[in-house]
Design an enzyme around this catalytic site. Structure first.
Site, PDB file in Angstrom:
ATOM      1  N   ARG A 138      12.322  -4.656 -18.091  1.00 13.54           N
ATOM      2  CA  ARG A 138      11.962  -3.436 -17.850  1.00 13.54           C
ATOM      3  C   ARG A 138      11.644  -3.277 -16.227  1.00 13.54           C
ATOM      4  O   ARG A 138      11.633  -2.029 -15.905  1.00 13.54           O
ATOM      5  CB  ARG A 138      11.022  -2.837 -18.885  1.00 13.54           C
ATOM      6  N   ASP A 140       3.856  -9.638  -7.181  1.00 11.78           N
ATOM      7  CA  ASP A 140       4.700 -10.542  -8.151  1.00 11.78           C
ATOM      8  C   ASP A 140       5.773 -11.303  -6.886  1.00 11.78           C
ATOM      9  O   ASP A 140       6.071 -12.699  -6.977  1.00 11.78           O
ATOM     10  CB  ASP A 140       5.878  -9.745  -8.800  1.00 11.78           C
ATOM     11  N   ASN A 145       3.065  -0.606  -4.913  1.00 12.67           N
ATOM     12  CA  ASN A 145       3.118  -1.235  -6.090  1.00 12.67           C
ATOM     13  C   ASN A 145       4.438  -1.835  -6.517  1.00 12.67           C
ATOM     14  O   ASN A 145       4.700  -2.918  -6.813  1.00 12.67           O
ATOM     15  CB  ASN A 145       2.364  -0.230  -6.855  1.00 12.67           C
ATOM     16  N   ARG A 178       0.127   4.138  -4.470  1.00 10.57           N
ATOM     17  CA  ARG A 178      -0.791   3.003  -4.698  1.00 10.57           C
ATOM     18  C   ARG A 178      -0.175   1.731  -4.057  1.00 10.57           C
ATOM     19  O   ARG A 178       1.177   1.683  -4.089  1.00 10.57           O
ATOM     20  CB  ARG A 178      -1.098   2.703  -6.147  1.00 10.57           C
ATOM     21  N   GLU A 231       5.613   6.858 -14.651  1.00 14.78           N
ATOM     22  CA  GLU A 231       6.016   5.666 -15.341  1.00 14.78           C
ATOM     23  C   GLU A 231       5.657   5.538 -16.770  1.00 14.78           C
ATOM     24  O   GLU A 231       6.154   4.923 -17.742  1.00 14.78           O
ATOM     25  CB  GLU A 231       6.213   4.326 -14.639  1.00 14.78           C
ATOM     26  N   ASP A 240      -3.591  -4.161 -15.167  1.00 18.63           N
ATOM     27  CA  ASP A 240      -3.395  -3.091 -15.932  1.00 18.63           C
ATOM     28  C   ASP A 240      -2.919  -3.505 -17.332  1.00 18.63           C
ATOM     29  O   ASP A 240      -1.882  -3.563 -17.626  1.00 18.63           O
ATOM     30  CB  ASP A 240      -2.568  -1.883 -15.488  1.00 18.63           C
ATOM     31  N   GLU A 253       6.616 -13.322 -19.376  1.00 16.41           N
ATOM     32  CA  GLU A 253       5.670 -12.656 -18.202  1.00 16.41           C
ATOM     33  C   GLU A 253       4.402 -13.094 -18.464  1.00 16.41           C
ATOM     34  O   GLU A 253       3.557 -13.547 -17.360  1.00 16.41           O
ATOM     35  CB  GLU A 253       5.679 -11.193 -18.475  1.00 16.41           C
TER      36      GLU A 253
END
Length: 597
Positions: A192, A200, A236, A245, A314, A348, A550
């Protein structure tokens, strides 16, 4: 009598009107009081979103009402693009017959989506990496075990699967897309996450450097610098809805590592102005926090603080559902800022940011001075000083050397706990502040175990104090964070993805590399042990599922992680990068088994 009765009726009507006005007025005043009570905690800036993003949020809400929660991913609906201009698309959407509950018929909505919107994966198209070689020269020379080497080459080949470039349609008509135009090809995390992400990218680059893909690595940095040039900070992610952000600031470390591999001084010269601009972003305004220590000295540190106070586009439907547990409008507004700020942290979500571990509405990210953020900024200061010296910018180098010493002192005064041998996040309290600075109190240190408590290991500046480092290593070994398959993020199991039992590739790498940099025999042995545990769990999960994940469950070798607000994702950029970086650092002897022990 008729006249008297009419007069009475008029009086009653007048009383009703007055009474209704008083109720309305008191309600307005109560609402105003509630708003006033929020002002001190919600006085930060807000970056306005685009009309396109606002419209797609509406589509997202309608789709949820129509299709239901099962397998619903809100991000999908803000990643799509328009086939026609926004006015035409909105006009067509407004013609749909919307029921009282906000839904439309499944067939009507599917027809609208097919006729007016492009798929979420069509903004980025496949791009063959120009520097990919199936088996690069000098690739992981110390990986001797044939099974491990074969798998390492498979992980290396995943860079091809994750390589993309922004499509020509985005460049030609950016107003139809939430994806932001970027000048160079990108490596996406996967699943996604269809766009480039900030922090990352650091571990993607570490993996690319192990894969000898220097052109691709430099291209990623060029993309991130283009965001600084346009917005003043790295977003981000490269989407219009992420402009409110940033994410953990690791750009300087990317540049530092690329320079160490390539020796490209021109690359540094072209990057330095952007680093100076990013540094200012993190050390001024809402991100800057001043705290007076026990001796009365004022120190400056940094915090996460998103420029946003409504639901994240999102995750709009999820955020609204979370906030529905709050009755006060202002509390909801503050929660939305805290949710976005937690997203800026990269964690998060986690109990690390929560006043009550069982209640996500108690998120208080903006009230916390985080250990890891200040470690990253300390590393930024050291990197800028080094890079400026390389390019002959001696005054910049001197300024940032001084800044790094000031931050080291601040972290030791505010975050360090000598008794526990850890650095702890510091909680800010509104009652304990003056015009100029918060006043430090020992009780405001969060003494729970989080992997982030040990991120300062990664910054060489602390390694000169051998007594402190030995205490930190001992504290880490007894913290409970080291588990059979890696380092746990926290010790609290809440169902949030940045809590127990999940382990994340970035945290493994930061702590392991910090131990290696310290260099003692004990630290090196511990670092290697953690790296082998992590490599094994990645390897076994890959053999069983055919994918890199992940996050992983550190309690069970070969088990991928779960929890959070979306399904576990595969791909996966930073997991690939950390495995390759670990194999480059530690190798794998021919006689060491590759499976779970």
């Amino acid at each position: 009598m008729a006249y008297a009765k009419t007069a009475v009726n008029r009086q009653e009507a007048l009383l009703i009107i007055v009474f209704a006005f008083l109720i309305s007025f008191s309600s307005i005043m109560a609402s105003t009081d509630a708003l006033d009570s929020c002002k001190p905690t919600d006085s930060g800036p807000v970056v306005k979103t685009t009309p396109l993003v606002s419209f797609l949020e509406t589509v997202q809400q309608t789709s949820l009402k129509t299709f239901g929660h099962k397998n619903f991913d809100p991000k999908l609906y803000v990643d799509v693009s328009l086939k026609y201009n926004l006015n035409t698309t909105v006009e067509a959407f407004n013609k749909l017959s919307i029921a009282d509950n906000g839904s439309v018929s499944v067939s009507d909505l599917n027809d609208f989506l097919a006729q007016y919107l492009e798929g979420a994966d069509e903004d980025l198209v496949y791009a063959e990496p120009v520097d990919f070689v199936a088996e690069p020269r000098d690739f992981l020379p110390n990986v001797e075990n044939p099974e491990m080497r074969a798998w390492a080459l498979e992980v290396h080949s995943l860079w091809k699967n994750l390589s993309r470039k922004v499509s020509d349609t985005v460049l030609e008509k950016p107003e139809l897309h939430t994806l932001l135009p970027l000048p160079k090809p990108v490596i996406i995390p996967g699943s996604r996450f269809r766009e480039v992400y900030y922090w990352d990218s650091y571990w993607v680059i570490r993996g690319l450097l192990a894969s000898k893909m220097y052109v691709t690595a430099k291209g990623i940095v060029t993309n991130l610098i283009s965001l600084i040039d346009e917005f003043g900070y790295v977003l981000n992610g490269a989407r219009a809805y992420y402009t409110n952000r940033s994410q953990p600031p690791l750009l300087s470390s990317m540049i530092f590592n690329i320079y160490n591999q390539t020796g490209d001084e021109q690359f540094i010269k072209s990057s330095l102005p952007a680093l100076l601009k990013e540094y200012e972003f993190w050390n001024s305004g809402i991100h800057k926090v001043s705290i007076k220590d026990a001796q009365g000295e004022i120190h400056n540190l940094s915090r996460y603080y998103a420029m946003w106070n409504t639901p994240r586009p999102e995750s709009s439907s999820i955020d609204q559902e979370t906030a529905s547990r709050l009755s006060n409008v202002c509390e909801k507004t503050q929660l939305y800022r805290e949710l976005a700020s937690a997203a800026e942290s990269g964690w998060d979500f986690s109990t690390r940011w929560m006043r009550n571990a069982s209640d996500l509405t108690t998120l208080s990210t903006t009230y916390i001075v985080p250990v890891d953020l200040n470690s990253f900024i300390l590393k930024m200061e050291l990197d800028i000083a080094f890079l400026a010296n390389v390019t002959g910018e001696s005054s910049i180098a001197a300024r940032f050397t001084e800044a790094s010493e000031a931050r080291k002192k601040a972290m030791n005064a505010i975050l360090w706990n000598a008794e526990k041998g850890q650095w702890f996040d510091y909680w800010l309290t509104e009652t304990n502040t003056s015009k100029d600075a918060y006043t430090w109190e020992a009780s405001n240190q969060n003494q729970k175990s989080f992997a982030s408590n040990f991120i300062p290991l990664w910054v060489n500046l602390f390694h000169s104090d051998a007594t402190m480092m030995e205490k930190v290593i001992q504290s880490f070994q007894t913290s409970g964070l080291l588990r059979p398959a890696g380092i746990a993020t926290s010790l609290t199991n809440t169902g949030q993805q940045w809590d127990f039992p999940n382990g994340w590739a970035p945290l493994q790498h930061l702590i392991v590399e910090g131990l290696v940099r310290y260099g003692s025999e004990e630290a090196n042995s511990l670092a290697k042990d953690i790296a082998l545990r992590w490599i094994r769990t990645n390897y076994v999960a890959y053999q069983e599922t055919g994918a890199m994940h992940e996050k992983y469950d550190v309690e069970k070798c070969g088990e991928f992680g779960g929890g959070g607000e979306y399904k576990p994702q595969t791909g996966f950029g930073w997991s690939n990068g950390v495995v390759l970086a670990f194999l480059e650092e530690f190798g794998w002897p021919a006689d060491v088994k590759v499976g779970c022990q």
